[in-house]
Design a protein around this motif. Sequence first.
Motif, short mmCIF file in Angstrom:
data_model
loop_
_atom_site.label_atom_id
_atom_site.label_comp_id
_atom_site.label_asym_id
_atom_site.label_seq_id
_atom_site.Cartn_x
_atom_site.Cartn_y
_atom_site.Cartn_z
N LEU A 40 0.82 -1.21 0.00
CA LEU A 40 0.00 0.00 0.00
C LEU A 40 0.86 1.26 0.00
N ALA A 41 2.08 1.16 0.53
CA ALA A 41 2.97 2.31 0.57
C ALA A 41 3.64 2.58 -0.77
N GLY A 42 3.44 1.71 -1.76
CA GLY A 42 3.97 1.99 -3.09
C GLY A 42 4.92 0.96 -3.64
N SER A 43 5.33 -0.04 -2.85
CA SER A 43 6.25 -1.06 -3.34
C SER A 43 5.53 -1.97 -4.34
N SER A 44 6.29 -2.53 -5.25
CA SER A 44 5.69 -3.44 -6.24
C SER A 44 5.28 -4.74 -5.57
N ILE A 50 12.60 -8.71 -11.23
CA ILE A 50 12.50 -7.27 -11.00
C ILE A 50 13.75 -6.54 -11.44
N GLY A 51 14.91 -7.17 -11.25
CA GLY A 51 16.17 -6.49 -11.49
C GLY A 51 16.70 -5.87 -10.22
N ASN A 52 17.95 -5.43 -10.28
CA ASN A 52 18.59 -4.91 -9.08
C ASN A 52 18.43 -3.41 -8.92
N ALA A 53 17.68 -2.78 -9.80
CA ALA A 53 17.48 -1.34 -9.69
C ALA A 53 16.00 -1.01 -9.76
N PRO A 54 15.21 -1.40 -8.74
CA PRO A 54 13.77 -1.12 -8.77
C PRO A 54 13.49 0.37 -8.64
N VAL A 55 12.28 0.76 -9.07
CA VAL A 55 11.89 2.17 -8.97
C VAL A 55 11.85 2.61 -7.51
N ARG A 56 11.31 1.77 -6.66
CA ARG A 56 11.22 2.10 -5.24
C ARG A 56 11.56 0.88 -4.42
N LYS A 57 12.52 1.02 -3.55
CA LYS A 57 12.90 -0.09 -2.69
C LYS A 57 11.89 -0.23 -1.56
N PRO A 58 11.55 -1.47 -1.21
CA PRO A 58 10.54 -1.65 -0.16
C PRO A 58 11.07 -1.24 1.20
N ASN A 59 10.18 -0.75 2.01
CA ASN A 59 10.51 -0.35 3.37
C ASN A 59 9.57 -1.09 4.31
N PHE A 60 10.05 -2.19 4.86
CA PHE A 60 9.21 -2.99 5.76
C PHE A 60 9.24 -2.37 7.15
N ARG A 61 8.09 -1.93 7.60
CA ARG A 61 7.99 -1.28 8.89
C ARG A 61 7.99 -2.31 10.02
N LEU A 104 -12.95 17.12 -0.52
CA LEU A 104 -11.84 16.79 -1.41
C LEU A 104 -10.64 17.72 -1.20
N ASP A 105 -10.91 18.96 -0.79
CA ASP A 105 -9.80 19.86 -0.45
C ASP A 105 -9.01 19.32 0.74
N ARG A 106 -9.71 18.77 1.72
CA ARG A 106 -9.03 18.17 2.87
C ARG A 106 -8.23 16.94 2.44
N VAL A 107 -8.81 16.15 1.54
CA VAL A 107 -8.07 15.00 1.02
C VAL A 107 -6.82 15.47 0.29
N GLN A 108 -6.97 16.56 -0.45
CA GLN A 108 -5.85 17.10 -1.22
C GLN A 108 -4.71 17.56 -0.32
N GLN A 109 -5.04 18.15 0.82
CA GLN A 109 -4.03 18.66 1.73
C GLN A 109 -3.49 17.59 2.67
N SER A 110 -4.21 16.50 2.82
CA SER A 110 -3.78 15.43 3.73
C SER A 110 -2.99 14.38 2.95
N SER A 111 -2.25 13.58 3.68
CA SER A 111 -1.47 12.50 3.07
C SER A 111 -2.33 11.24 2.98
N VAL A 112 -3.38 11.31 2.19
CA VAL A 112 -4.30 10.19 2.04
C VAL A 112 -3.69 9.18 1.07
N ASN A 113 -3.74 7.92 1.43
CA ASN A 113 -3.13 6.85 0.64
C ASN A 113 -3.77 6.76 -0.74
N ILE A 114 -2.98 6.31 -1.72
CA ILE A 114 -3.47 6.18 -3.09
C ILE A 114 -4.63 5.20 -3.17
N TYR A 115 -4.69 4.21 -2.30
CA TYR A 115 -5.79 3.25 -2.29
C TYR A 115 -7.11 3.95 -1.95
#
Length: 789
Positions: free
Chosen positions: A127-131, A337-348, A385-396
């Motif tokens: 959900l954070a953007g990793s493939s 995937i290859g060794n140069a992905p667009v975004r490296k995963p960040n496991f919290r 929608l203005d509040r959504v725009q200003q907040s860090s709402v997830n792409i999902y």
Amino acid sequence: MTSPGVNGLSPVADESEDITIAFKECASSLTSAEPFLCNKNLFSLHDAMAALQLTDRKMDCCEIPLTNYSETSLLPANGSEDERTIFPRPAPTGLADSFHKLPWDDLTTKDVAYIAIHTLIRFQAFLAGSSVGESSATCLYAHQPVLAEMRRELFPNSTNEYRYDDFPVERILDEHSLKSTANSIHKFMVYTLARALLQVTEDTRTIIVNADIYEEEDFSIHSYDLSFFKANDTQSLVDLLKAALQLADSHELDGDKEHGKIIHLVLNVYLAFVSTAQSLEDHATDLNRIQTLLQTTVERLNQLESLVKPFDTNEGHKDMQILALRTFDSFVNRPLIGNAPVRKPNFRSPSEASRRLRTIILDLDWALCNLMSQGNSLAKVQRTLDRVQQSSVNIYVRSLIVTNLFFGEKLLGQHDLKVLMVDYMQEWTLIPETYFDHEHCKLFLGRLAKPFYDVLKLKLLNRCRQRAFIEAVSIPDWLGLQADAHMVDMYYRRDSGMAYSNSNAVEAPHFSHFVLTIVLRLMDRHLSSGLEIGLFWGYQDVAFAFWYRDYLLSALLNNLLSMRRSKSQVLMQHEGKQLQQALKSPSGKVNGKKHKVKVKGATDNAMTATTTKDCTPAPGERVNDCEILFLTLKRDLCRGMKRFVALLQQNGILQPVHYEFTTPRRLFEERFELFRSVQQPPFLDYDDFLSGSDFSNISAPDLLRTTTECFQSCKRTCDQLLTDLSSMTQSLDPLPFDECELRWLQKVCVGNAIYLAKLKSIISSNCQNSTKVTFDFGGANQFCIVKLA
């Protein structure tokens, strides 16, 4: 030696010779200085670029450090690093994989709980953007061969596990005899968790792809043709999750209640995601049930966060860390995937992943469900929608909003967009009923629907894509509508036998005012998003931005206030007519309504009349008042910022910038090139900026005093808006701002006032030459604190 003929051709002599030894001898003579086996004179730059990865084992073979597959990597570092690399492990082909056997027959409740936690961590990374290949697919149980083998063992008598027609939960529990042993229950739990991870991942990916508002920095849609993507049936997964929950409730799971509770909570979280996604994607109308489910899930994630907190550190959990290495592999899909992905995963960490998932659930509640249940006017929809725009709402969440924003030829599937646009215009100004009955007005109103929907959808894009969309789509569309709106208003006045005059509010150009408001908001959004993403760099760029934004916000305020004045004039004219009728009527009744008339002896006005109707402003009017006050606050902040920069220039702290390949005039023209095509408001050029930002006729002390007063006035406005926010929290009307945004603006006002006081001491001590200036935007904000050091 000869080889047989092929396709009728005569055989040819096979003169092949083994050159392995000769090749190795030749290769052994190569060095870094002379790495060529070919003619160097024929080795081009293109060949060199193509061969770059051939000289790097990691890039060429996707090799990874050996320590990733060593249990010793779990121990504290001893100061020596093993730089050896190996090829990543192959994808598992079953439970008894040749690389290493996956835990299965000896699973415990604690093992299942730890696996459940890590599946949630992978889903949160997705959900954070990793493939998919670097998040969900790193669970080795989730690969198709492993899932197929688990299914065959757990459901030996079922030809199609994906579907149960009658009483599915009971059939899962009864027909497959899962109640027999604790070990079979553990297996069923792991299988259900793997299936749930894949299903929610695929559901989420489908929703985001269909909404088509993502960017690479938001989300990676690539699946890399991984074999585990299959057409799963959502209902069968719901049945599996319900069956797993019943088993968890009816068995003590080895008496381990704490880890059993973790499993129970994770299963419920997956069930909530699956059910919510299915309901919202299908445009369900039972929003109360969905919101209740979301609120219950928030409570469960709070419990889960507290339970998994001990797993955040490796101390005392080495066996669980080893289990994670055996069941989750972050590099298993690296060859694809290859060794140069667009975004490296960040496991919290487990607790952090639970916290972030809870935020997504909360965003679903207020941003989507509240929007659908309360969005019965365009003002409410836009402000939400203005509040959504200003907040860090997830792409999902944003993708689900887009999916439900317009369907069934209606906004939110409930409201006619043209009717809402008429109501929205009526909120700001009174328009006669004959206006929208006019032929040209009807046609123009139909043309407004699609561009206005695009304006709403624009608020759900990320900031970079917003600017591109405004430049390519929104501004060109609305500039064409702006010219047509003027013609429509002219046709209406002509056909109605009117000649427009500023004194008659009924004859005001209603569509022109409405379209101009949208154009000004789009221009301001284009400029403010540039500030948020850091496109304006250096004090001169910042001065350009705040000066031009002051102009746009002033034009927007003037237009909105003009519309409200026309509404007030119409109401006053109507009230005046009622007053005259009330004075002439002996009974004091006008149109059946009782009036109170103050006559001789009245305290203020000898001849005033008021209706018995309550004069308290409607909630919509109060929100409009707050919006105007908020726009005034931002305009005054822009004025304070440009004065602060001018003050620093006037005192020699900011020196003129000299460019080698460009000029300030050229920079200004490029920054605001988009606005040049706009007829109304008129474009301001660099000469206008020089004259509008020239404070040379004001002394430094006076400029310092007025700038300080400007920020102090903004601080008082922030305090007033915070008071209004607290008093209107129970209102169903969303406000155009939230507390977090106001707190930052309050901090900007106080911070700049403090640094202005510091500037005064710097000037008095004559330390201008040693003073450094930085602009702190505090992340992604539209206003900054000018810091002096």
